[in-house]
Design a protein around this motif. Structure first.
Motif, PDB file in Angstrom:
ATOM      1  N   GLU A  23      26.873  36.119  39.283  1.00  0.00           N
ATOM      2  CA  GLU A  23      26.808  36.342  37.835  1.00  0.00           C
ATOM      3  C   GLU A  23      27.995  35.714  37.122  1.00  0.00           C
ATOM      4  O   GLU A  23      27.868  35.223  35.997  1.00  0.00           O
ATOM      5  CB  GLU A  23      26.745  37.847  37.553  1.00  0.00           C
ATOM      6  N   ALA A  24      29.166  35.748  37.778  1.00  0.00           N
ATOM      7  CA  ALA A  24      30.343  35.112  37.182  1.00  0.00           C
ATOM      8  C   ALA A  24      30.111  33.610  37.021  1.00  0.00           C
ATOM      9  O   ALA A  24      30.440  33.016  35.984  1.00  0.00           O
ATOM     10  CB  ALA A  24      31.570  35.371  38.047  1.00  0.00           C
ATOM     11  N   LYS A  25      29.505  32.985  38.033  1.00  0.00           N
ATOM     12  CA  LYS A  25      29.221  31.550  37.960  1.00  0.00           C
ATOM     13  C   LYS A  25      28.124  31.255  36.947  1.00  0.00           C
ATOM     14  O   LYS A  25      28.093  30.169  36.355  1.00  0.00           O
ATOM     15  CB  LYS A  25      28.813  31.039  39.344  1.00  0.00           C
ATOM     16  N   TYR A  67      36.165  36.934  34.557  1.00  0.00           N
ATOM     17  CA  TYR A  67      34.847  37.553  34.388  1.00  0.00           C
ATOM     18  C   TYR A  67      34.460  38.315  35.658  1.00  0.00           C
ATOM     19  O   TYR A  67      33.931  39.433  35.596  1.00  0.00           O
ATOM     20  CB  TYR A  67      33.805  36.490  34.063  1.00  0.00           C
ATOM     21  N   TYR A  68      34.725  37.698  36.803  1.00  0.00           N
ATOM     22  CA  TYR A  68      34.402  38.303  38.101  1.00  0.00           C
ATOM     23  C   TYR A  68      35.109  39.641  38.277  1.00  0.00           C
ATOM     24  O   TYR A  68      34.483  40.651  38.645  1.00  0.00           O
ATOM     25  CB  TYR A  68      34.798  37.333  39.210  1.00  0.00           C
ATOM     26  N   LYS A  73      33.253  43.184  38.281  1.00  0.00           N
ATOM     27  CA  LYS A  73      33.349  43.914  39.548  1.00  0.00           C
ATOM     28  C   LYS A  73      33.935  45.303  39.336  1.00  0.00           C
ATOM     29  O   LYS A  73      33.469  46.284  39.924  1.00  0.00           O
ATOM     30  CB  LYS A  73      34.211  43.132  40.538  1.00  0.00           C
ATOM     31  N   ALA A  78      41.874  35.325  42.731  1.00  0.00           N
ATOM     32  CA  ALA A  78      41.362  35.821  41.443  1.00  0.00           C
ATOM     33  C   ALA A  78      42.399  36.614  40.665  1.00  0.00           C
ATOM     34  O   ALA A  78      42.580  36.416  39.455  1.00  0.00           O
ATOM     35  CB  ALA A  78      40.109  36.662  41.674  1.00  0.00           C
ATOM     36  N   LYS A  85      38.139  32.673  44.139  1.00  0.00           N
ATOM     37  CA  LYS A  85      37.896  34.075  44.480  1.00  0.00           C
ATOM     38  C   LYS A  85      39.054  34.666  45.276  1.00  0.00           C
ATOM     39  O   LYS A  85      39.431  35.822  45.095  1.00  0.00           O
ATOM     40  CB  LYS A  85      36.593  34.204  45.262  1.00  0.00           C
ATOM     41  N   GLN A  90      36.120  32.017  35.469  1.00  0.00           N
ATOM     42  CA  GLN A  90      35.268  32.785  36.379  1.00  0.00           C
ATOM     43  C   GLN A  90      36.018  33.953  37.010  1.00  0.00           C
ATOM     44  O   GLN A  90      35.468  35.052  37.111  1.00  0.00           O
ATOM     45  CB  GLN A  90      34.694  31.874  37.461  1.00  0.00           C
ATOM     46  N   VAL A 132      27.973  40.006  41.992  1.00  0.00           N
ATOM     47  CA  VAL A 132      28.989  39.802  40.954  1.00  0.00           C
ATOM     48  C   VAL A 132      29.445  38.344  40.901  1.00  0.00           C
ATOM     49  O   VAL A 132      29.571  37.750  39.818  1.00  0.00           O
ATOM     50  CB  VAL A 132      30.196  40.731  41.200  1.00  0.00           C
ATOM     51  N   GLU A 133      29.682  37.734  42.057  1.00  0.00           N
ATOM     52  CA  GLU A 133      30.169  36.351  42.077  1.00  0.00           C
ATOM     53  C   GLU A 133      29.143  35.399  41.467  1.00  0.00           C
ATOM     54  O   GLU A 133      29.491  34.508  40.679  1.00  0.00           O
ATOM     55  CB  GLU A 133      30.488  35.927  43.508  1.00  0.00           C
TER      56      GLU A 133
END
Length: 638
Positions: free
Chosen positions: A310-312, A508-509, A513, A485, A482, A505, A307-308
């Motif tokens: 993909e967020a980036k 989105y994260y 998630k 968040a 993170k 980010q 997930v992280e």
């Protein structure tokens, strides 16, 4: 002895035969019950995500119940075939059809009630752990307290009792039209030489290979186009692999006399072709079930772990505010002050930069690149943004060039712009040579592409730009986003979107998630259920063929084969039947993982290896258990 005691003793005497079936049914009841507990949990009733959870659980429950129904129906059919001789003997001894029907219904009812009770007890024991896992995966602030719902117990008991009783009636229907000799003869039948077609054998390889190729080259855009063709190719290809190619392969082995006549290979391979032909449909079903379990669990776990990354990937900058038009500059400053003061109150470290960009419309004879809006950055400003996020700019630019953002989803199919493009604003235009590069910038909701031009070209456009053609981009670098968040998402939620559009980010994260947490939580238990059912089907088939196999082994034992050699032959043949479907399923899943890797930024190697390893351990334990049962029966003929 009463009739009920007679039925109960029949179940008791066939405990080993029913054990795998019983455990699979018990697991289905357990999972169904634990999900039902969450639906009726009082803390869930008041939660914000109640509707999402309930819809997901209801869909999961429907899948579990529907699959369990088909599984029990298939299982009871297998048991009938394996016990036809018993039923035939009872018929010849004078039992009436109504008594036989009563006995079958009683036996299935006993097994069903026992599975329900055992499943509910196991579910009650595991509910606390299940709630802890649910709380952890969904990232709840506190663990849901232990709770047993009478509604969950009642619904689970009623639905599964109905399922077992309906399947009992299906068993009665199966035997209803069989003659005494057909029932007494049981599963025995003439053994013919296995036949195969070279055309279908090669077709199997061709179909599977074509499906693998599509999976290998698929991308996040094309996977939805290729998914159905892949299934259409791989599923029939797998069936022909077992029904045709496996027999052809055994035939080729038999031609290798040096190998075929070596030690016990003759006895192992000669009977294996019959087993593969007789069990082709079962092996096909087991392979598909196993592949679905491996693929779904691996994909879900891989996505959840990535997930992280993909967020980036989708939100390259930690956080941004984008405002359009010069008229909002004063209000934008207030929003920026609010964000920065909120970050300081929460003790969240950050760095920031505010730059100005402008917009223009692309013009080209290529319709894919005509009348498309783009946001223009100067090379210096883009470099400043990249340096803010600790990145280096990999390209240089001169006055006659522009760099267009490389976007996976926005670019046309050929992914290449024309060699020259004209960019035109209200008061300015320029025709420039094009280059494509990955510009790690957050999306602008007002434009499709980002482009970078030289400082002099940018100066021409921004000086002549109309008020509504100017953008203000506020970028933030947040080293430990993170960790904070939730706070960052809450801060940006309070930004006035009419003035500045926020993108980050952390937002989105958290959103991704949360969605994947639900999918992972709902899907992983279904995957395990599918896999256990696949192992159980192999177990049923072994018992169905037990009498025939024992007769075969008794025959070869009489010609001088030792006990050790007998067990070795049996283990090899069972191993082939157990692990060939698993290996094929792993290969199927591997190409599914490759397709997933083509779509996401994070590596899926570790999640896929872990998923396959867990299922392999389960499969190996199941094999060891079945082998021990099989060899124990084998001793009786020696």
């Amino acid at each position: 002895m009463t009739f009920k005691q007679f039925a109960f003793n029949n179940v008791k005497r066939n405990t080993r035969q029913y054990l795998s079936y019983f455990l699979s049914c018990m697991f289905a009841v357990t999972v169904f019950f634990m999900y039902a507990v969450i639906v009726f949990h009082p803390d869930i009733q008041n939660a914000e995500f109640r509707d999402v959870v309930q819809r997901g659980i209801l869909l999961t429950e429907a899948i579990i119940y529907g699959f369990s129904f088909l599984f029990v129906l298939f299982s009871t059919g297998s048991f009938i075939k394996s016990r036809k001789k018993q039923y035939g003997l009872l018929t010849t001894l004078g039992i009436s059809k109504s008594q036989l029907n009563r006995m079958l219904i009683l036996e299935n009812t006993i097994i069903g009630i026992t599975s329900i009770v055992a499943g509910l007890l196991l579910g009650a024991l595991l509910t606390k752990l299940f709630l802890m896992i649910f709380s952890q995966i969904l990232g709840l602030d506190q663990i849901l307290p232990f709770y047993l719902s009478l509604k969950a117990i009642g619904i689970t008991s009623l639905l599964f009792f109905i399922m077992f009783e309906v399947n009992s009636l299906a068993v009665v229907w199966t035997l209803r039209t069989n003659s005494i000799m057909e029932v007494f003869r049981g599963a025995k039948g003439p053994k013919k030489t296995p036949k195969f077609s070279w055309i279908l054998s090669l077709l199997a390889i061709g179909l599977i290979g074509a499906g693998y190729y599509l999976a290998y080259i698929s991308t996040v855009v094309t996977i939805f186009l290729y998914m159905l063709p892949i299934l259409i190719l791989v599923i029939p290809g797998t069936y022909f692999l077992f029904s045709q190619f496996s027999i052809a392969f055994i035939a080729l082995l038999k031609r290798k006399k040096r190998f075929y006549l070596h030690k016990l290979n003759l006895l192992t391979i000669s009977d294996l072709s019959h087993k593969l032909k007789d069990n082709a449909r079962i092996l096909f079903i087991v392979t598909i079930l196993s592949a679905v379990a491996l693929t779904s669990s691996g994909v879900l776990y891989g996505l959840f772990q990535g997930v992280e990354a993909e967020a980036k990937r989708f939100v390259p900058q930690d956080a941004t505010l984008i405002s359009k038009g010069n008229s909002k500059i004063d209000k934008l400053e207030k929003e920026i002050n609010f964000v920065e003061s909120s970050f300081k109150e929460k003790d969240i470290a950050f760095q920031s930069n505010l730059i100005r960009t402008t917009q223009a419309q692309m013009q080209s004879e290529n319709e894919n690149w005509n009348l498309v809006w783009a946001q223009i950055y100067s090379y210096s400003d883009y470099k400043a943004i990249a340096n803010l996020h600790g990145r280096n700019v990999s390209f240089e630019i001169d006055d006659g060039e522009m760099v267009i953002s490389k976007q996976e989803f926005a670019l046309p199919d050929d992914n290449k712009p024309p060699k020259k493009l004209t960019i035109k604003s209200k008061n300015e235009s320029a025709t420039l040579h094009t280059k494509v590069a990955k510009l790690e910038l957050n999306q602008n909701i007002y434009t499709t592409f980002d482009i970078v031009v030289s400082d002099s070209i940018f100066k021409q456009f921004v000086q002549s730009a109309a008020s509504n053609e100017v953008y203000y981009n506020y970028a933030m670098e947040i080293p430990k986003w993170k960790t904070h968040a939730d706070d960052i998402e809450q801060i940006f939620a309070n930004v006035d979107r009419e003035i500045a559009y926020p993108d980050s980010q952390p937002e989105y994260y958290l959103r991704m998630k949360e969605g994947l947490s639900y999918l992972f939580f709902f899907g992983i238990f279904i995957s395990v259920l599918f896999f256990l059912a696949a192992g159980s089907i192999l177990y049923f088939r072994m018992y169905q063929d037990m009498d025939k196999d024992l007769h075969h082994y008794h025959s070869i034992y009489r010609i001088g084969i030792t006990d050790k050699e007998m067990k070795k032959i049996a283990t090899r043949q069972l191993g082939f039947l157990f692990f060939i479907p698993f290996i094929v399923a792993v290969v199927h899943a591997s190409f599914a993982f490759k397709a997933l890797q083509n779509m996401i930024a994070s590596s899926v190697i570790l999640p896929s290896v872990m998923s396959v390893s867990v299922f392999f351990v389960i499969h190996l334990m199941n094999f060891i258990f079945i082998r021990n049962v099989y060899t124990a029966k084998l001793k009786k003929v020696m």
